[in-house]
Design a protein around this motif. Structure first.
Motif, mmCIF file in Angstrom:
data_model
loop_
_atom_site.group_PDB
_atom_site.id
_atom_site.type_symbol
_atom_site.label_atom_id
_atom_site.label_comp_id
_atom_site.label_asym_id
_atom_site.label_seq_id
_atom_site.Cartn_x
_atom_site.Cartn_y
_atom_site.Cartn_z
ATOM 1 N N ASP A 53 -6.679 -12.053 -0.691
ATOM 2 C CA ASP A 53 -5.592 -12.565 -0.045
ATOM 3 C C ASP A 53 -4.488 -12.369 -1.116
ATOM 4 O O ASP A 53 -3.369 -13.083 -1.139
ATOM 5 C CB ASP A 53 -5.627 -13.504 0.697
ATOM 6 N N ALA A 54 -4.442 -11.030 -1.837
ATOM 7 C CA ALA A 54 -3.438 -10.984 -3.064
ATOM 8 C C ALA A 54 -2.029 -10.564 -2.411
ATOM 9 O O ALA A 54 -1.945 -10.066 -1.411
ATOM 10 C CB ALA A 54 -3.790 -10.079 -3.817
ATOM 11 N N ASP A 55 -1.087 -10.991 -2.983
ATOM 12 C CA ASP A 55 0.356 -10.530 -2.541
ATOM 13 C C ASP A 55 0.799 -9.264 -3.251
ATOM 14 O O ASP A 55 1.685 -8.510 -2.964
ATOM 15 C CB ASP A 55 1.409 -11.622 -2.889
ATOM 16 N N ALA A 56 0.026 -8.961 -4.560
ATOM 17 C CA ALA A 56 0.389 -7.723 -5.475
ATOM 18 C C ALA A 56 -0.929 -7.525 -6.140
ATOM 19 O O ALA A 56 -1.729 -8.231 -6.459
ATOM 20 C CB ALA A 56 1.715 -8.178 -6.299
ATOM 21 N N ILE A 57 -0.702 -6.260 -6.369
ATOM 22 C CA ILE A 57 -1.668 -5.468 -7.316
ATOM 23 C C ILE A 57 -0.961 -5.104 -8.635
ATOM 24 O O ILE A 57 0.071 -4.354 -8.510
ATOM 25 C CB ILE A 57 -2.536 -4.441 -6.868
ATOM 26 N N ILE B 229 -2.383 3.394 -3.433
ATOM 27 C CA ILE B 229 -1.414 3.372 -2.586
ATOM 28 C C ILE B 229 -2.013 3.811 -1.239
ATOM 29 O O ILE B 229 -1.989 3.216 0.101
ATOM 30 C CB ILE B 229 -0.170 3.868 -2.903
ATOM 31 N N GLU B 230 -2.845 5.088 -1.035
ATOM 32 C CA GLU B 230 -3.589 5.604 0.007
ATOM 33 C C GLU B 230 -4.297 4.534 0.534
ATOM 34 O O GLU B 230 -4.369 4.338 1.881
ATOM 35 C CB GLU B 230 -4.133 6.991 -0.348
ATOM 36 N N LEU B 231 -5.201 3.795 -0.094
ATOM 37 C CA LEU B 231 -6.123 3.035 0.324
ATOM 38 C C LEU B 231 -5.645 1.924 0.921
ATOM 39 O O LEU B 231 -6.191 1.189 2.138
ATOM 40 C CB LEU B 231 -7.352 2.724 -0.797
ATOM 41 N N LEU B 232 -4.370 1.112 0.482
ATOM 42 C CA LEU B 232 -3.816 0.035 1.183
ATOM 43 C C LEU B 232 -3.420 0.610 2.433
ATOM 44 O O LEU B 232 -3.353 -0.608 3.369
ATOM 45 C CB LEU B 232 -2.714 -0.376 0.285
ATOM 46 N N GLU C 115 -4.463 -0.878 6.146
ATOM 47 C CA GLU C 115 -3.422 -1.467 6.729
ATOM 48 C C GLU C 115 -3.119 -2.657 5.946
ATOM 49 O O GLU C 115 -2.782 -3.837 6.426
ATOM 50 C CB GLU C 115 -3.704 -1.866 8.046
ATOM 51 N N ALA C 116 -2.921 -2.672 4.672
ATOM 52 C CA ALA C 116 -2.711 -3.778 3.715
ATOM 53 C C ALA C 116 -1.260 -3.182 2.896
ATOM 54 O O ALA C 116 -1.243 -3.672 1.558
ATOM 55 C CB ALA C 116 -3.697 -3.865 2.824
ATOM 56 N N GLU C 117 -0.331 -2.495 3.503
ATOM 57 C CA GLU C 117 0.733 -1.950 2.584
ATOM 58 C C GLU C 117 1.601 -3.194 2.260
ATOM 59 O O GLU C 117 2.649 -2.996 1.560
ATOM 60 C CB GLU C 117 1.589 -1.054 3.596
ATOM 61 N N ASP C 118 1.497 -4.445 2.779
ATOM 62 C CA ASP C 118 2.236 -5.507 2.441
ATOM 63 C C ASP C 118 1.921 -6.008 0.962
ATOM 64 O O ASP C 118 2.639 -6.662 0.453
ATOM 65 C CB ASP C 118 2.066 -6.832 3.269
ATOM 66 N N LEU D 223 6.131 7.450 -4.068
ATOM 67 C CA LEU D 223 5.059 7.036 -3.573
ATOM 68 C C LEU D 223 4.578 5.813 -2.967
ATOM 69 O O LEU D 223 4.038 5.679 -2.123
ATOM 70 C CB LEU D 223 3.981 7.747 -4.596
ATOM 71 N N GLY D 224 5.377 4.791 -3.512
ATOM 72 C CA GLY D 224 5.245 3.540 -3.126
ATOM 73 C C GLY D 224 5.156 2.536 -4.187
ATOM 74 O O GLY D 224 4.897 1.203 -3.864
ATOM 75 N N VAL D 225 4.860 2.939 -5.424
ATOM 76 C CA VAL D 225 4.664 1.919 -6.659
ATOM 77 C C VAL D 225 6.169 1.122 -6.755
ATOM 78 O O VAL D 225 7.194 1.934 -6.671
ATOM 79 C CB VAL D 225 4.366 2.654 -7.729
ATOM 80 N N ALA D 226 5.997 -0.064 -6.405
ATOM 81 C CA ALA D 226 7.470 -1.012 -6.524
ATOM 82 C C ALA D 226 7.905 -0.957 -7.735
ATOM 83 O O ALA D 226 9.214 -0.953 -7.874
ATOM 84 C CB ALA D 226 6.924 -2.431 -5.861
#
Length: 137
Positions: free
Chosen positions: A57-61, A78-81, A85-88, A108-111
């Motif tokens: 139940d991580a908030d971040a990787i 990113i694709e696997l998240l 359905e874990a894009e949060d 791509l979605g890396v914060a």
């Protein structure tokens, strides 16, 4: 959202890179700042990393990549998240990442990306300011 408790971060070393000192330093800095840190160890596949993040139940990787495979490995996480359905779960990382690769990885979605010279204080501050809330543009 109503999430309480410490921020939970999975720190991971994807791929074949065997250098984990930086990842361990970041893991300790995040832990010392009051976060719960799950360090996955060396040679993790993107699938293992995403599975761990969801199970914990991580908030971040936080990914540490020194091998030069950052474009492939970040993209796969990113694709696997998205598939799970874990894009949060926010993805950030660091390591040897050429300046020219930073903007495409962020698109791509890396914060956020931290390159050599970033301090643990900068990273802890960023995580506290951006995880569990929208990143500021």
């Amino acid at each position: 959202m109503g999430v309480t408790g410490p921020i939970r971060v999975v720190v991971a070393k994807p791929g074949l890179d065997g250098h984990d000192r930086g990842a361990k330093v970041i893991a300790r800095a995040l832990r010392d700042a009051g976060m719960e840190v799950i360090y996955t160890g060396l040679h993790q596949t993107p699938e293992q990393i995403v599975d761990t993040a969801i199970q914990e139940d991580a908030d971040a990787i936080g990914l540490s990549i020194l091998s030069g495979a950052h474009n492939t490995l970040f993209a796969k996480v990113i694709e696997l998240l998205k598939e799970r359905e874990a894009e949060d779960i926010k993805v950030f990382g660091g390591g040897i990442i050429p300046e020219d690769d930073i903007a495409p990885l962020k698109q791509l979605g890396v914060a956020e990306l931290f390159t050599p010279g970033a301090t643990t204080t900068e990273i802890v501050t960023w995580v506290n300011a951006n995880v569990r809330q929208p990143a500021q543009a």
